[in-house]
Design an enzyme around this catalytic site. Structure first.
Site, PDB file in Angstrom:
ATOM      1  N   HIS A 131       0.864  -1.300  -0.105  1.00 16.89           N
ATOM      2  CA  HIS A 131      -0.137  -0.050  -0.004  1.00 16.89           C
ATOM      3  C   HIS A 131       0.891   1.126   0.003  1.00 16.89           C
ATOM      4  O   HIS A 131       2.045   1.166   0.545  1.00 16.89           O
ATOM      5  CB  HIS A 131      -0.954   0.048   1.262  1.00 16.89           C
ATOM      6  N   ASP A 208       1.952  -4.950   8.128  1.00 16.58           N
ATOM      7  CA  ASP A 208       0.769  -3.857   7.952  1.00 16.58           C
ATOM      8  C   ASP A 208      -0.445  -4.944   8.081  1.00 16.58           C
ATOM      9  O   ASP A 208      -0.634  -5.657   7.244  1.00 16.58           O
ATOM     10  CB  ASP A 208       0.898  -3.279   6.507  1.00 16.58           C
ATOM     11  N   GLN A 211      -5.599  -5.054   6.406  1.00 16.59           N
ATOM     12  CA  GLN A 211      -6.398  -5.890   6.060  1.00 16.59           C
ATOM     13  C   GLN A 211      -6.408  -7.589   6.730  1.00 16.59           C
ATOM     14  O   GLN A 211      -7.181  -8.512   6.111  1.00 16.59           O
ATOM     15  CB  GLN A 211      -6.013  -6.201   4.448  1.00 16.59           C
ATOM     16  N   LYS A 234     -11.579  -0.248   9.937  1.00 14.87           N
ATOM     17  CA  LYS A 234     -11.845  -1.393   9.099  1.00 14.87           C
ATOM     18  C   LYS A 234     -12.266  -2.714   9.833  1.00 14.87           C
ATOM     19  O   LYS A 234     -12.181  -3.831   9.127  1.00 14.87           O
ATOM     20  CB  LYS A 234     -10.481  -1.662   8.234  1.00 14.87           C
ATOM     21  N   CYS A 373      -4.795   2.344  -3.645  1.00 15.45           N
ATOM     22  CA  CYS A 373      -3.455   3.134  -3.215  1.00 15.45           C
ATOM     23  C   CYS A 373      -2.380   2.095  -3.463  1.00 15.45           C
ATOM     24  O   CYS A 373      -1.450   1.816  -2.535  1.00 15.45           O
ATOM     25  CB  CYS A 373      -3.602   3.317  -1.714  1.00 15.45           C
TER      26      CYS A 373
END
Length: 415
Positions: A131, A208, A211, A234, A373
């Site tokens: 990202h 990261d 997600q 999220k 992104c």
């Protein structure tokens, strides 16, 4: 972390906890919200947690001895402990910093650690599927420090090339920063294996988890990551709040990212000493209501069971891949059914992703068009944009069918 068994979700009951899903949009179409990789919806109990704070506890934390301030401080501190527990950090609040989002978590480490530790000849290793919040941040830090950025490639199915990873991660590597789950491909990366590679070369690893944390059980200690970031918006939580896990010894050795009130122990005209973890990294009045509500979101997800949510989403993604593969004019990006997380990015021949999303909107279907992104990744894929449908615990197969019907309308319109 969730300990529930993978029993099927009671989706209709769950949907009743999200009043926004009853909305009609456009010309009286029932909303089919398939844009969860961008932002999930928020259940009533999380909204209530924020409202309850403002109605009954609203006061600044760590700045007063009156009852409201003490009450707010305890709730805010316990929220840190709860989120640490949620991602498997046994160190509690000392290893859980509240940030605005994953992006701020990345920037915190890049500035607080990277600017001080990186130099000429050092390398930061990313992947081609990163990202922008990771890629751009490390790219710019490398420019300031003279370090180099290298990228692990992907194969034709969108999987990380681990043979290439073993070539790229080497003696000059100081940081490996990798997405746990690709927000474009749905690829689930082998974080523990990458952590082993990084540590074999005395490098740190940053994962990261934007997600991943909302959708599957995450144990940062089992993964052996040095840093792990995620976003509340999220995972059924509020916007403007996120978490950064860091190993205590590393966080203690790093310099602060921001300066001001709340992150100091003693201030003199000549010098300042920092507050204990995690407050050392939380300058100014923090996101109190949001932090408390994020802890409520963690409770909510754990009560349902992350393993059950994960299975439900994967079934929806596999069903979507199956339905989309019925057509020769649709290209799907990422791993095949059975290997991907709960999202599907695709393109319809002859129709730009933005046009496709507009037609979807006419059917009440919310998806995201664009590069998500991940512009460099789309360059690798050979397309400027894609359409992404991303699923969560409240989505249904009938919504996937509505998606496919909308695609067919677009096909006929642009024929």
């Amino acid at each position: 972390m969730s300990s529930q068994t993978a029993e099927p979700l009671d989706v209709e009951r769950i949907r009743g906890e999200f009043p926004i899903l009853e909305r009609e949009v456009g010309d009286g179409q029932r909303l089919a919200y398939l844009d969860n990789a961008a932002t999930s919806q928020t259940p009533d109990r999380v909204i209530d947690a924020m409202s309850d704070y403002y109605r009954g506890t609203n006061a600044n934390v760590h700045r007063g001895i009156h009852h409201l301030s003490q009450e707010a401080s305890i709730a805010y501190e316990e929220a840190h402990d709860r989120l640490a527990e949620f991602v498997g950090a046994s160190g509690g609040r000392e290893e859980m910093i509240f940030t605005k989002n994953t992006t701020e978590g990345l920037n915190l480490v890049a500035y607080a650690w990277g600017l001080n530790e990186l130099g000429e000849g050092d390398e930061v290793v990313l992947t081609e599927m990163e990202h922008h919040s990771s890629l751009v941040t490390w790219q710019q830090i490398a420019k300031r420090t003279g370090a180099d950025v290298r990228y692990i490639g992907i194969d034709d199915a969108g999987r990380l090339d681990m043979d290439h990873a073993r070539e790229v991660i080497g003696p000059d590597t100081e940081m490996v920063s990798v997405t746990h789950v690709s927000n474009t491909l749905g690829t689930i990366n082998p974080i523990a294996d990458l952590a082993d590679l990084a540590h074999d070369h005395d490098s740190y690893i940053f994962a990261d988890g934007a997600q991943a944390v909302p959708h599957q059980s995450v144990d940062v200690e089992a993964l052996d990551v040095d840093f792990y970031a995620f976003s509340g918006h999220k995972m059924c939580g509020p916007t403007g709040i996120g978490g950064l896990y860091g190993k205590k010894a590393i966080l203690e050795a790093m310099e602060p990212f921001m300066y001001g009130g709340g992150m100091v122990r003693k201030v003199e005209f000549e010098k300042t000493t920092w507050a204990d973890l995690p407050w050392k990294y939380e300058a100014g009045t923090p996101l109190i209501a949001e932090g408390i509500a994020l802890a409520e979101a963690a409770d909510y997800l754990d009560e349902i069971g992350l393993d059950r949510i994960d299975r439900h989403e994967r079934e929806l993604a596999d069903y979507a891949v199956e339905r989309l593969n019925e057509f020769d004019d649709i290209e799907i990006y990422g791993p095949p059914a059975g290997e991907r997380a709960g999202l599907v990015s695709f393109n319809l021949d002859g129709v730009h992703a933005h046009d496709l999303a507009s037609i979807m909107n006419d059917h009440g279907v919310a998806i995201r068009p664009g590069d998500h992104c991940t512009q460099p990744l789309h360059d690798v894929l050979g397309t400027a944009a894609s359409a992404r449908a991303s699923f969560y615990l409240y989505n249904t197969k009938s919504e996937v069918d509505t998606l496919v019907e909308a695609i067919d309308d677009a096909r006929q319109l642009f024929a």
